[in-house]
Design an enzyme around this catalytic site. Structure first.
Site, PDB file in Angstrom:
ATOM      1  N   CYS A  35      -3.748  13.876  -8.923  1.00  0.00           N
ATOM      2  CA  CYS A  35      -2.892  13.258  -7.903  1.00  0.00           C
ATOM      3  C   CYS A  35      -2.682  14.180  -6.705  1.00  0.00           C
ATOM      4  O   CYS A  35      -2.184  13.752  -5.669  1.00  0.00           O
ATOM      5  CB  CYS A  35      -1.542  12.868  -8.505  1.00  0.00           C
ATOM      6  N   ASP A  37      -0.582  16.632  -6.513  1.00  0.00           N
ATOM      7  CA  ASP A  37       0.794  17.137  -6.393  1.00  0.00           C
ATOM      8  C   ASP A  37       0.859  18.622  -6.769  1.00  0.00           C
ATOM      9  O   ASP A  37       0.116  19.090  -7.617  1.00  0.00           O
ATOM     10  CB  ASP A  37       1.730  16.332  -7.295  1.00  0.00           C
ATOM     11  N   CYS A 104       3.617  14.023 -14.987  1.00  0.00           N
ATOM     12  CA  CYS A 104       4.407  14.669 -13.927  1.00  0.00           C
ATOM     13  C   CYS A 104       5.358  15.706 -14.546  1.00  0.00           C
ATOM     14  O   CYS A 104       5.608  16.750 -13.951  1.00  0.00           O
ATOM     15  CB  CYS A 104       5.203  13.631 -13.150  1.00  0.00           C
TER      16      CYS A 104
HETATM   17 FE1  FES Z   1       1.363  13.600  -9.433  1.00  0.00          FE
HETATM   18 FE2  FES Z   1       3.544  12.650 -10.504  1.00  0.00          FE
HETATM   19  S1  FES Z   1       1.909  11.522  -9.646  1.00  0.00           S
HETATM   20  S2  FES Z   1       2.883  14.706 -10.460  1.00  0.00           S
END
Ligand code: FES
Length: 131
Positions: A35, A37, A104
């Site tokens: 993702c 992140d 996450c």
């Molecule tokens: Fe990437 Fe939640 S979608 S950490």
């Protein structure tokens, strides 16, 4: 039923311990390749106790809520306890996350473990330097 628990929403909208510790004793940074992140965790440690903790999360709401809850769970705790923190414990403390958002909370566990690794690495370097 709502997708997210009240606790998740609360920690997402009002995250605790956000920010940077300039003179941190340890910094951990992890990312999720899928993702994109990123989570950064800063620790201030004294006598093997987490005196202070701050985080920066560039990511989704569940990652922000997980990092916020994780910081609350480790603040004031001995490192022997902190190293055992799991994403499962964080998720439970948040009253659950949707199945597709569990990863996450893994970021929070990994960021803390990465910060602990950094702490022990720095400590062994200091010890070596003073030999
Ligand atoms: Fe990437 Fe939640 S979608 S950490």
């Amino acid at each position: 039923m709502a997708l997210y628990s009240e606790k998740v929403m609360d920690h997402f909208l009002h995250p605790r311990n956000v920010g940077v510790i300039e003179d941190a004793d340890a910094v951990g940074e992890v990312g999720n390749a899928k993702c994109g992140d990123i989570m950064k965790m800063y620790l201030k440690i004294k006598d093997d106790i987490v005196e202070d903790v701050r985080f920066e999360t560039f990511g989704c709401g569940s990652a922000i809520a997980s990092s916020s809850m994780a910081t609350e769970m480790i603040k004031g705790k001995p490192l022997s306890e902190v190293k055992n923190l799991t994403n499962k414990a964080v998720t439970e403390a948040l009253d659950g996350l949707p199945a597709h958002k569990i990863h996450c909370s893994v970021l929070a566990e990994e960021a803390i473990h990465s910060a602990l690794d950094d702490y022990y690495r720095r400590r062994s370097e200091t010890e070596k330097a003073s030999d």
